[in-house]
Write a protein that holds these residues in place. Structure first.
Motif, mmCIF file in Angstrom:
data_model
loop_
_atom_site.group_PDB
_atom_site.id
_atom_site.type_symbol
_atom_site.label_atom_id
_atom_site.label_comp_id
_atom_site.label_asym_id
_atom_site.label_seq_id
_atom_site.Cartn_x
_atom_site.Cartn_y
_atom_site.Cartn_z
ATOM 1 N N GLN A 172 -9.517 -24.366 31.387
ATOM 2 C CA GLN A 172 -8.674 -24.734 30.249
ATOM 3 C C GLN A 172 -9.335 -25.818 29.402
ATOM 4 O O GLN A 172 -9.329 -25.758 28.170
ATOM 5 N N GLY A 173 -9.920 -26.813 30.098
ATOM 6 C CA GLY A 173 -10.612 -27.868 29.358
ATOM 7 C C GLY A 173 -11.804 -27.336 28.592
ATOM 8 O O GLY A 173 -12.059 -27.746 27.453
ATOM 9 N N ALA A 174 -12.542 -26.400 29.201
ATOM 10 C CA ALA A 174 -13.698 -25.807 28.534
ATOM 11 C C ALA A 174 -13.265 -24.999 27.317
ATOM 12 O O ALA A 174 -13.901 -25.054 26.255
ATOM 13 N N LYS A 175 -12.159 -24.254 27.463
ATOM 14 C CA LYS A 175 -11.670 -23.437 26.341
ATOM 15 C C LYS A 175 -11.200 -24.318 25.204
ATOM 16 O O LYS A 175 -11.453 -24.018 24.013
ATOM 17 N N THR A 176 -10.546 -25.423 25.526
ATOM 18 C CA THR A 176 -10.091 -26.356 24.483
ATOM 19 C C THR A 176 -11.282 -26.949 23.743
ATOM 20 O O THR A 176 -11.285 -27.032 22.507
ATOM 21 N N ILE A 219 -15.003 -27.148 19.014
ATOM 22 C CA ILE A 219 -16.353 -27.156 18.453
ATOM 23 C C ILE A 219 -16.566 -25.964 17.513
ATOM 24 O O ILE A 219 -17.271 -26.068 16.500
ATOM 25 N N GLN A 220 -15.910 -24.842 17.811
ATOM 26 C CA GLN A 220 -16.024 -23.687 16.919
ATOM 27 C C GLN A 220 -15.279 -23.927 15.610
ATOM 28 O O GLN A 220 -15.728 -23.482 14.549
ATOM 29 N N ALA A 265 -19.377 -30.387 30.477
ATOM 30 C CA ALA A 265 -18.794 -31.093 31.626
ATOM 31 C C ALA A 265 -17.603 -30.314 32.177
ATOM 32 O O ALA A 265 -17.430 -30.202 33.398
ATOM 33 N N ALA A 266 -16.792 -29.745 31.282
ATOM 34 C CA ALA A 266 -15.635 -28.972 31.720
ATOM 35 C C ALA A 266 -16.068 -27.696 32.437
ATOM 36 O O ALA A 266 -15.487 -27.310 33.455
ATOM 37 N N ARG A 317 -22.450 -19.495 26.308
ATOM 38 C CA ARG A 317 -22.207 -19.951 27.679
ATOM 39 C C ARG A 317 -20.805 -19.563 28.140
ATOM 40 O O ARG A 317 -20.606 -19.216 29.313
ATOM 41 N N TRP A 318 -19.849 -19.611 27.234
ATOM 42 C CA TRP A 318 -18.491 -19.182 27.578
ATOM 43 C C TRP A 318 -18.486 -17.700 27.937
ATOM 44 O O TRP A 318 -17.779 -17.275 28.850
#
Length: 233
Positions: A71-75, A80-81, A63-64, A96-97
């Motif tokens: 920033q939200g995606a990186k957090t 998750i990692q 979603a991010a 995907r990142w």
């Protein structure tokens, strides 16, 4: 005296005596068996909970990314990692990142993310995809030797054709035209006849022409010497 030579009363007394003498061991064995069974079901339930949590984190990450909230995606990715490193969700999120990092021209970040995905993938098919993407990135950043070494260790897992094609690309970048052509032919041999990329792969192979043949200089024929002598006489 053998057990079957005793009458029923003597047999039952003997059994009861054995049970009295070994009652502690019996209950310890039963208890251990129950603990093993209970532990197994607890582990199964834990795995289900972990997978559900990983899936939820992956949805948040997606979603991010979709909202272009870097920033939200990186957090979400870091979480998750850290908490679900062994899950396929974490590996796919890292891949995907890496795609987004390439769009941002962050080559170092993309390589780091793909390396993490490759190192942590448990499924051979997913590990193969991560490894192939990482090899392509290395090839694109002038690390052809590293790319080839990595590709040689990547699980095939149903990707024989794409791996062979990528090997051809790497060998061609290194100037090994004959080896590259052989790799492209191997990719074609492993490819379905109706595959949509077959024509482009054939063009790659054909652009390299035929394999270079090493030929020896022609030897003088035995008849040549007498003919020369006749002309000189």
């Amino acid at each position: 005296m053998a057990f079957d030579q005793l009458d029923e009363h003597e047999q039952s007394e003997l059994v009861r005596k054995w049970i009295r003498d070994n009652v502690a061991s019996i209950f310890v064995g039963i208890g251990l068996g129950l603990l093993v069974i209970f532990g197994y079901f607890q582990w199964q339930a834990h795995q289900v909970r972990q997978n559900a949590m990983a899936a939820s984190e992956f949805v948040s990450f997606g979603a991010a990314v979709g909202a272009k909230n870097e920033q939200g995606a990186k957090t979400a990715l870091d979480r998750i990692q850290k908490e679900h490193a062994g899950s396929t969700y974490a590996v796919i999120a890292a891949m995907r990142w890496a795609e987004g990092a390439l769009v941002r021209k962050d080559l170092a970040g993309a390589e780091q993310s793909l390396q993490w995905a490759y190192d942590n993938a448990k499924n051979d098919a997913v590990k193969s995809l991560a490894g192939q993407n990482l090899a392509r990135l290395k090839l694109g950043t002038d690390k052809a030797a590293e790319a080839l070494t990595l590709l040689n260790a990547v699980p095939v897992a149903g990707y024989a054709s794409s791996i062979a094609e990528l090997r051809g690309d790497i060998l061609l970048a290194q100037g090994n035209r004959d080896e590259a052509r052989s790799a492209y032919q191997a990719a074609l041999d492993a490819l379905d006849a109706t595959a949509p990329n077959r024509q482009s792969l054939e063009m790659k192979r054909d652009d390299l022409g035929t394999a270079t043949a090493v030929t020896a200089p022609p030897a003088a024929t035995p008849a040549a010497a007498p003919a020369a002598e006749k002309q000189n006489s």
